[in-house]
Design a protein around this motif. Structure first.
Motif, PDB file in Angstrom:
ATOM      1  N   UNK A  73       0.832  -1.207   0.000  1.00 41.54           N
ATOM      2  CA  UNK A  73       0.000   0.000   0.000  1.00 41.54           C
ATOM      3  C   UNK A  73       0.867   1.259   0.000  1.00 41.54           C
ATOM      4  N   UNK A  74       1.980   1.207   0.741  1.00 45.87           N
ATOM      5  CA  UNK A  74       2.875   2.363   0.759  1.00 45.87           C
ATOM      6  C   UNK A  74       3.506   2.576  -0.617  1.00 45.87           C
ATOM      7  N   UNK A  89      11.242   7.370 -11.620  1.00 45.26           N
ATOM      8  CA  UNK A  89      12.582   6.790 -11.484  1.00 45.26           C
ATOM      9  C   UNK A  89      13.231   7.236 -10.178  1.00 45.26           C
ATOM     10  N   UNK A  90      13.104   8.512  -9.846  1.00 53.03           N
ATOM     11  CA  UNK A  90      13.681   9.021  -8.602  1.00 53.03           C
ATOM     12  C   UNK A  90      13.013   8.392  -7.387  1.00 53.03           C
ATOM     13  N   UNK A  95      13.285   4.360  -2.901  1.00 56.75           N
ATOM     14  CA  UNK A  95      12.410   3.428  -2.180  1.00 56.75           C
ATOM     15  C   UNK A  95      13.247   2.373  -1.455  1.00 56.75           C
ATOM     16  N   UNK A  96      12.984   2.164  -0.172  1.00 54.37           N
ATOM     17  CA  UNK A  96      13.751   1.229   0.647  1.00 54.37           C
ATOM     18  C   UNK A  96      12.919   0.027   1.105  1.00 54.37           C
ATOM     19  N   UNK A 101      16.891  -4.359  -3.238  1.00 50.49           N
ATOM     20  CA  UNK A 101      17.742  -3.194  -3.482  1.00 50.49           C
ATOM     21  C   UNK A 101      19.084  -3.327  -2.774  1.00 50.49           C
ATOM     22  N   UNK A 102      19.089  -3.998  -1.608  1.00 49.23           N
ATOM     23  CA  UNK A 102      20.319  -4.077  -0.813  1.00 49.23           C
ATOM     24  C   UNK A 102      21.388  -4.926  -1.490  1.00 49.23           C
TER      25      UNK A 102
END
Length: 275
Positions: A73-74, A89-90, A95-96, A101-102
């Motif tokens: 939802x976020x 894109x930004x 987004x974490x 991503x890590x």
């Protein structure tokens, strides 16, 4: 009869004679239990130490601050607030919420012509894409470029009617190119759908089963759907075989060619309708 003198040639001839008679194994006069020998040679495995009993003072393991549903939802709220492709894109770069991503080197957002009327969606970046920051640049991407060129399409060009725009369901490479989890796909789907809405293509092509399932929210296999037009809120969608599948099974290139001709016929029909 006296014994033959020992020499290499005589020993080799004697060995060949024994093999010809059927003596092709060296055995002892008494049987040997090989299992007992192997067990005797193995050192006894140490018994694992007993784990210490938990203490009341030990804190419980930390739980994620946001459940997957809440994270989805976020993500949807963040994506919906993006007014254009650079903003999207930004937002994805910042987004974490997704753990992929890590472990990834770069964000793989898109490639090709943003003006193109054809948009292609794959599954996720691989090693080459992660290093380059662009989708479909490895072996499967090179094959995809040749497939598109066969019907007069390319990633770049002066005429938007003959160019394509390419992205993936996931912008980060899964570790060791593993298949993305359902939670990861659900979390990033709002960004993909916003990507499609902002790009506003005239035709959407989904490459492979994961991309087709994600875009069309279907459980039907790609073998039954490829080459058959579907729809997404009025947008024509053509599922196709993924180029990586064609590298694994080259005999399916005939099916892929038929799908390409289906796409070309749709584009040519649109051209005639405009003229």
């Amino acid at each position: 009869m006296s014994a033959l003198p020992s020499s290499f040639d005589a020993d080799l001839a004697a060995l060949a004679w024994q093999v010809e008679l059927g003596a092709d194994e060296a055995i002892c006069e008494e049987p040997v239990d090989r299992f007992a020998v192997a067990q005797a040679a193995e050192p006894a495995a140490p018994r694992p130490a007993a784990a210490p009993p938990p203490t009341r003072s030990s804190p419980p393991p930390p739980r994620p601050a946001v459940a997957p549903a809440g994270e989805t939802a976020a993500a949807a709220a963040i994506a919906a607030a993006c007014p254009d492709l650079p903003a999207l894109k930004a937002a994805m770069a910042a987004y974490e919420g997704c753990t992929l991503k890590r472990g990834a080197r770069t964000l793989v957002f898109a490639d090709g012509d943003p003006r193109a009327r054809v948009m292609l969606v794959g599954e996720a970046p691989g090693r080459e894409e992660d290093m380059a920051g662009l989708p479909f640049v490895g072996r499967s991407g090179q094959l995809l470029d040749r497939m598109l060129a066969a019907i007069g399409l390319a990633r770049t060009g002066d005429d938007p009617a003959r160019t394509v725009y390419i992205t993936n369901v996931l912008p980060w490479r899964p570790p060791a190119n593993r298949e993305p989890s359902s939670d990861e796909v659900a979390m990033m789907r709002p960004f993909l759908m916003r990507h499609i809405a902002l790009k506003a293509p005239q035709v959407l092509v989904t490459l492979g089963a994961p991309a087709t399932r994600t875009v069309l929210s279907t459980t039907t296999g790609i073998n039954r759907m490829h080459g058959i037009w579907a729809g997404l809120d009025g947008l024509p969608v053509l599922p196709m075989l993924h180029p990586a599948a064609l590298l694994r099974a080259p005999e399916r290139k005939r099916e892929a060619w038929a799908d390409l001709l289906t796409l070309a016929a749709r584009l040519d029909g649109d051209d005639r309708a405009r003229n």
